[in-house]
Design a protein around this motif. Structure first.
Motif, PDB file in Angstrom:
ATOM      1  N   GLY A 150      12.611 -29.005  49.270  1.00 53.47           N
ATOM      2  CA  GLY A 150      11.869 -29.776  50.265  1.00 53.47           C
ATOM      3  C   GLY A 150      10.574 -29.085  50.655  1.00 53.47           C
ATOM      4  N   ALA A 151      10.612 -27.753  50.730  1.00 54.96           N
ATOM      5  CA  ALA A 151       9.389 -26.999  51.033  1.00 54.96           C
ATOM      6  C   ALA A 151       8.362 -27.152  49.908  1.00 54.96           C
ATOM      7  N   VAL A 174       8.068 -29.831  48.007  1.00 60.54           N
ATOM      8  CA  VAL A 174       7.518 -31.173  48.175  1.00 60.54           C
ATOM      9  C   VAL A 174       6.521 -31.189  49.329  1.00 60.54           C
ATOM     10  N   PHE A 175       6.847 -30.501  50.417  1.00 62.07           N
ATOM     11  CA  PHE A 175       5.910 -30.402  51.544  1.00 62.07           C
ATOM     12  C   PHE A 175       4.595 -29.770  51.095  1.00 62.07           C
ATOM     13  N   ASN A 202       1.440 -31.641  49.769  1.00 59.87           N
ATOM     14  CA  ASN A 202       0.370 -32.127  50.634  1.00 59.87           C
ATOM     15  C   ASN A 202      -0.889 -31.278  50.488  1.00 59.87           C
ATOM     16  N   PHE A 221       0.699 -35.849  58.060  1.00 62.23           N
ATOM     17  CA  PHE A 221       2.083 -35.379  58.015  1.00 62.23           C
ATOM     18  C   PHE A 221       2.631 -35.189  59.427  1.00 62.23           C
ATOM     19  N   THR A 264       5.959 -37.196  60.446  1.00 65.36           N
ATOM     20  CA  THR A 264       7.151 -36.515  60.946  1.00 65.36           C
ATOM     21  C   THR A 264       7.725 -37.225  62.162  1.00 65.36           C
ATOM     22  N   THR A 289       9.876 -35.228  53.691  1.00 63.39           N
ATOM     23  CA  THR A 289       8.782 -34.818  52.805  1.00 63.39           C
ATOM     24  C   THR A 289       8.408 -35.934  51.839  1.00 63.39           C
ATOM     25  N   GLY A 306       6.253 -38.413  53.733  1.00 63.19           N
ATOM     26  CA  GLY A 306       4.900 -37.888  53.878  1.00 63.19           C
ATOM     27  C   GLY A 306       4.076 -38.069  52.620  1.00 63.19           C
TER      28      GLY A 306
END
Length: 510
Positions: A72-73, A75-76, A79, A106, A110, A173, A176
């Motif tokens: 997930g990080a 995918v974040f 951005n 983002f 969120t 994520t 976003g």
């Protein structure tokens, strides 16, 4: 040939030695069995065994949680790739505006996805929409308990052996990314406030509703539509939303120039053959390429996005399954590489020389194309899907320019067209639901049409693409129209501001 005589005593009595060793092992086995039986009768043995089982389950939950949070990080971090890519492909006078949109969206996503979107997408409800789970409120929630023992408001995620917060973070994520895709398509002329309002609507309602149809055990999932990591659910949705936006905004000032037939006649033959002109009502329009600010930034953004895609696709397993993860990562890598090759060859053949910007979008188009089927196809088919995705991306970029549809970063060809192609490719190349037992599942898309399967799987994929894209196009048109009404009947900045640059609206003295 005569065998040599063996004189050593060990070899003379080898049969007796083997018999003795066999008898000894049998005795030891009996002793071990007796010992185990005695241990099993000891007080507290069942409790200790249960403790070991709980410890093993806890270890697996922790392993899954770390894996999903790590991916997930990644995918974040995509951005950051979008921000660098968009600012590199656009003009320097709009850089701050583009970076600000990619950063703040983002934040909006969120809050919007936590308050509304996650519940609509994964909450219990009906085949069309989730009706529970707003603000992550889930009565009797007992995740990471799975299956029939799960209690809570998110039955569609009950097979994921994860805490609820980990499930939410990973899906956030993705939401976003869907919103960020729109940013590049409408870049360099949309009002900052208009984009933020629309993107918040997309993450709160439109994206979650269509996502519920597929990942929330909705009607498309029950009809056999499969999209493993979001070629259509995420990428095509973002591409459709941006496509409607750019049609309503119109092209950037100076992007297209109408010329006379006489002006066209004096152009060199090689220039006439290029796809920079279209004929409409006896008039010709010349496409004036807008030079990218920094292709180095754009290339770096491509690498960041490609890296993030390993988390995007492999993290969608929602468990730390070595065989599944390795298969998906290799397919993702292969499709991206093949997409870059397809784009390079297409640009070299079509434009007489390769284009770096086309190669960048070809790689991204290949990654989008494999996102739906990365878990269901063999590596050779992943290469074919990615290669075709790269070609489709470039041809669509040229075609849209001929239609005077202004997409500054190529988001429509990459995400919309690549996403549609990748989703349909599942129905063509899927190896069937039991091809990869390491996934630990007995379900999956049927055998692909080109591999001997019938039309059922391919038909379900076609239906899903039409339904999701059709709904997104309609809801986006309504939303963009309402936003325009709210902002003095226009989504676009003034002519003066556009020519001067959108960065003039930001105060950044540092």
């Amino acid at each position: 040939m005569l065998r040599p005589q063996v004189s050593h005593p060990l070899f003379r009595y080898r049969y007796w030695a083997i018999a003795f060793l066999t008898l000894l092992l049998c005795c030891l086995g009996t002793l071990d069995a007796d010992r185990l039986a005695a241990i099993a009768q000891e007080p507290g043995f069942a409790q200790r065994l249960r403790s070991l089982e709980i410890a093993q389950q806890t270890y697996q939950v922790n392993l899954n949680t770390v894996w999903v949070l790590l991916t997930g990080a990644l995918v974040f971090f995509m951005n950051a790739g979008f921000a660098i890519l968009e600012s590199g492909l656009c003009r320097s006078k709009n850089s701050i505006s583009l970076l600000a949109k990619n950063l703040i969206i983002f934040c909006f996503s969120t809050v919007a996805f936590w308050a509304i979107g996650f519940g609509i997408m994964f909450g219990d409800g009906n085949d069309w929409i989730g009706l529970t789970g707003s603000f992550l409120q889930s009565p009797a929630e007992n995740s990471p308990t799975v299956g029939l023992n799960y209690r809570g408001a998110f039955d569609s995620l009950s097979d994921a052996q994860l805490p609820l917060s980990a499930k939410f973070f990973f899906q956030l994520t993705f939401a976003g990314v869907a919103a960020t895709i729109v940013s590049g398509i409408v870049a360099e002329r949309v009002k900052f406030s208009a984009f933020l309002i629309f993107a918040s609507f997309l993450v709160s309602f439109s994206y979650p509703i269509t996502g519920h149809w597929v990942w929330g055990n909705g009607w498309l999932a029950k009809l056999g539509f499969w999209d493993f990591a979001g070629s259509t659910v995420v990428h095509a949705v973002g591409g459709c939303a941006g496509f409607v936006g750019t049609l309503m905004l119109g092209p950037r000032v100076g992007k297209y120039k109408e010329i006379s037939q006489a002006e066209f006649d004096v152009l060199p033959p090689r220039i006439k053959m290029l796809p920079w002109f279209r004929e409409a009502d006896e008039s010709l329009k010349q496409i004036l390429p807008v030079p990218a600010q920094n292709l180095g930034f754009a290339t770096l953004g491509c690498f960041i996005l490609w890296l993030g895609w390993f988390g995007f696709n492999a993290g969608s397993t929602l468990e730390a399954n070595g065989g599944a993860v390795a298969h998906i990562v290799v397919n993702t890598m292969m499709a991206g590489a093949a997409g870059g090759l397809g784009a390079m060859l297409t640009s070299a053949l079509y434009l007489s020389k390769p284009s770096l910007a086309f190669m960048i979008n070809g790689i991204l188009g290949g990654c989008v194309s494999i996102t739906a089927g990365c878990a269901y196809v063999a590596i050779e088919f992943a290469a074919i899907i990615g290669f075709c995705g790269g070609i489709i991306t470039i041809l669509t970029m040229v075609w849209l320019d001929r239609l005077c549809v202004d997409d500054p970063v190529g988001g429509i060809p990459v995400h919309l067209c690549g996403g549609v192609w990748g989703t349909l490719a599942v129905g063509l190349f899927s190896e069937g639901p039991l091809a990869y037992p390491e996934y630990g599942i007995t379900e999956g898309p049927g055998l692909g049409l080109l591999l001997g399967g019938g039309f059922a799987s391919f038909g379900a994929q076609c239906l899903g693409v039409v339904a999701i894209c059709g709904f997104t196009l309609l809801s986006s048109w309504i939303a963009w129209s309402l936003v325009a009404k709210l902002l003095n009947n226009t989504l676009r900045v003034s002519m003066t501001q556009e020519l001067k640059g959108l960065d003039d609206a930001f105060d950044d003295p540092l």
